[in-house]
Design an enzyme around this catalytic site. Structure first.
Site, PDB file in Angstrom:
ATOM      1  N   HIS A 125       0.975  -1.192   0.044  1.00 46.43           N
ATOM      2  CA  HIS A 125      -0.011  -0.048  -0.098  1.00 46.43           C
ATOM      3  C   HIS A 125       1.047   1.171   0.026  1.00 46.43           C
ATOM      4  O   HIS A 125       1.746   1.385   0.800  1.00 46.43           O
ATOM      5  CB  HIS A 125      -0.782  -0.150   1.185  1.00 46.43           C
ATOM      6  CG  HIS A 125      -1.599   1.209   1.402  1.00 46.43           C
ATOM      7  ND1 HIS A 125      -2.761   1.410   0.245  1.00 46.43           N
ATOM      8  CD2 HIS A 125      -1.643   2.241   2.207  1.00 46.43           C
ATOM      9  CE1 HIS A 125      -3.375   2.706   0.781  1.00 46.43           C
ATOM     10  NE2 HIS A 125      -2.852   3.269   1.909  1.00 46.43           N
TER      11      HIS A 125
ATOM     12  N   LYS B  84      -0.345  11.024   1.734  1.00 47.86           N
ATOM     13  CA  LYS B  84       0.529  10.420   0.695  1.00 47.86           C
ATOM     14  C   LYS B  84       0.213  10.965  -0.711  1.00 47.86           C
ATOM     15  O   LYS B  84       0.872  11.491  -1.446  1.00 47.86           O
ATOM     16  CB  LYS B  84       0.403   9.032   0.798  1.00 47.86           C
ATOM     17  CG  LYS B  84       0.693   8.526   1.952  1.00 47.86           C
ATOM     18  CD  LYS B  84       0.962   6.822   2.018  1.00 47.86           C
ATOM     19  CE  LYS B  84      -0.552   6.166   1.515  1.00 47.86           C
ATOM     20  NZ  LYS B  84      -1.514   6.400   2.824  1.00 47.86           N
TER      21      LYS B  84
ATOM     22  N   ASP C 104      -2.052   4.056  -4.493  1.00 39.59           N
ATOM     23  CA  ASP C 104      -2.680   3.175  -3.582  1.00 39.59           C
ATOM     24  C   ASP C 104      -2.209   1.803  -3.262  1.00 39.59           C
ATOM     25  O   ASP C 104      -1.647   1.509  -2.184  1.00 39.59           O
ATOM     26  CB  ASP C 104      -4.191   3.216  -4.071  1.00 39.59           C
ATOM     27  CG  ASP C 104      -5.076   2.558  -2.806  1.00 39.59           C
ATOM     28  OD1 ASP C 104      -4.861   2.793  -1.669  1.00 39.59           O
ATOM     29  OD2 ASP C 104      -6.091   1.635  -2.890  1.00 39.59           O
TER      30      ASP C 104
ATOM     31  N   ARG D 153      18.014  14.173  12.924  1.00 39.27           N
ATOM     32  CA  ARG D 153      18.285  15.675  12.582  1.00 39.27           C
ATOM     33  C   ARG D 153      19.612  15.750  11.801  1.00 39.27           C
ATOM     34  O   ARG D 153      19.900  16.735  11.192  1.00 39.27           O
ATOM     35  CB  ARG D 153      18.307  16.498  13.848  1.00 39.27           C
ATOM     36  CG  ARG D 153      16.961  16.411  14.671  1.00 39.27           C
ATOM     37  CD  ARG D 153      17.136  17.129  16.003  1.00 39.27           C
ATOM     38  NE  ARG D 153      17.273  19.003  15.615  1.00 39.27           N
ATOM     39  CZ  ARG D 153      17.168  19.690  16.150  1.00 39.27           C
ATOM     40  NH1 ARG D 153      17.332  19.495  17.643  1.00 39.27           N
ATOM     41  NH2 ARG D 153      17.440  21.146  15.942  1.00 39.27           N
TER      42      ARG D 153
END
Length: 321
Positions: free
Chosen positions: A145, A166, A184, A251
Site C-alpha cells: 500500500h 500520501k 494506492d 536531525r
C-alpha cells in the site's frame, strides 16, 4: 511459483524489441503444457543420445547448429535420439531463423503432443527476448500500500497510514513536473537479481488518484502524458507519519536506514507530517540527496568530518596555549 502455458507464451502482447514473433507449426494439442521455470536450454548432448542431465523442464531452443544436426540424423536414418527426445515432457521447442524441421521430427512432435514453435529471429535474440519475458513472469513479487512517484529520476515509494497525506503530496509533486507511477496499491517485482521494479497493481485503474474531497481524478487527462510512467525502479522509500513530539527524529542524517522488500534493502527515510511542513519539497530534496549519495557524495558524512576536523584543530590550538 508462477506458471504459464505455451498458449500464454504465444499470446503475450510483446512489442518492439521484446516481440518474440512466435507461431506454432506442430503439436498444437500440447499448447496447454505448462512452463514452470524461467530458464531456457539448447539440446546438444541430448540430440547425440546423452540424456543423463537433460533439463527437460525448460523451453528447448534449436539454433542453426541443432537444426543442421537433426537434419543429418534424419538423412542418415539415425532416429533413436530424436524418438527418445520426445519421451520427455518439456514445455515446447522453438526453432530460430524461421527453420522448419523435417517430417519425422514433426511427426514425433505431433505424436507426443509437444508444441513446435518457429521464429524468424536469430537464436541469440530469441534467448535475450525470451529471458526478459520469463524473468518478469517468474520474478518474486509483492503488493504494498502506498504511492509510487518518480522525482528527478529517482523512484520513490511513499508509504504511511491513511489520511497522512500520501496522495496529496504526490499530487503536488505531479504539479511540480514529476511523474506518477501508481497510487494506492503498488506491485513490486525483484528483477535482474537485486533491483525492485514497481508498477500499478491494477492496470484497470491506470493512472488515477483518489483525493479525499475531490474523488477519483485522471492524472493523464489533467496533467498530460508526461506526468505518468508505467514502471520505475524503487530507489528510495519515504514513510510519512504524524508528528510525534515525544519521538526523537534524525536531525543529522548520519544514520543510514533501509527497509527490506523481497530480500532487497532499500534506503528509507521517515518524514514527520505536521502543519507548516511542505512535504513535497522535502521529498524533492530527499530525491536530490539520494542522487548525490548514488554518486558517492554524502552531505551528512562530510559535515560530520568537517566538524570533527574543526574540533581537533581547536583542541590542538588550546593545548599549545
Amino acid at each position: 511459483m508462477n506458471k504459464i502455458t505455451v498458449l500464454d507464451l504465444l499470446g503475450f502482447d510483446l512489442k518492439g524489441n521484446d516481440d518474440l514473433q512466435l507461431k506454432c507449426i506442430a503439436g498444437r494439442k500440447g499448447l496447454g503444457r505448462e512452463i514452470t521455470l524461467p530458464h531456457i536450454d539448447r539440446p546438444g548432448l541430448e540430440l547425440a543420445g546423452y540424456f543423463d542431465n537433460f533439463t527437460y523442464q525448460r523451453i528447448q531452443i534449436f539454433g542453426r547448429g541443432e537444426f543442421a544436426f537433426i537434419k543429418r540424423l534424419m538423412d542418415e536414418n539415425n532416429l533413436a535420439s530424436i524418438e527418445k527426445f520426445f519421451t520427455f515432457p518439456f514445455p515446447c521447442c522453438i526453432f530460430s531463423y524461421g527453420a522448419t524441421p523435417g517430417n519425422f521430427f514433426m511427426e514425433q512432435a505431433e505424436r507426443a503432443r509437444c508444441p513446435v514453435l518457429q521464429s524468424p529471429l536469430p537464436s541469440a535474440e530469441i534467448f535475450n527476448r525470451l529471458a526478459r519475458a520469463l524473468e518478469h513472469i517468474f520474478a518474486p513479487r509483492q503488493v504494498v500500500h502506498g504511492v509510487f512517484v518518480e522525482v528527478f529520476g529517482i523512484g520513490i515509494l511513499i508509504r504511511g497510514k491513511s489520511w497522512v497525506g500520501k496522495s496529496e503530496a504526490a499530487l503536488e509533486l505531479i504539479e511540480r513536473g514529476h511523474s506518477l507511477i501508481a497510487d494506492d496499491t503498488v506491485e513490486i517485482k525483484r528483477v535482474r537479481g537485486n533491483h525492485l521494479e514497481g508498477r500499478g497493481a491494477n492496470a484497470f485503474f491506470g493512472h488515477h488518484m483518489e483525493i479525499r474531497g475531490l474523488g477519483i481524478i485522471n492524472i493523464t487527462h489533467l496533467f498530460g502524458v508526461g506526468s505518468i510512467r508505467d514502471s520505475e525502479l524503487i530507489q528510495l522509500i519515504i514513510n510519512l507519519e504524524p508528528w510525534d513530539p515525544d519521538k526523537v527524529y534524525d536531525r543529522l542524517g548520519t544514520i543510514e536506514m533501509t527497509e527490506e522488500i523481497l530480500g532487497v534493502h532499500v534506503p528509507c527515510l521517515v518524514l514527520p507530517v505536521k502543519p507548516g511542513r511542505n512535504i513535497s519539497i522535502l521529498i524533492e530534496t530527499a530525491a536530490k540527496n539520494e542522487r548525490l549519495k548514488q554518486m558517492g557524495y554524502y552531505s551528512a558524512r562530510e559535515f560530520n568530518q568537517t566538524v570533527m576536523k574543526w574540533l581537533e584543530t581547536n583542541s590542538a590550538s588550546n593545548s599549545r596555549e
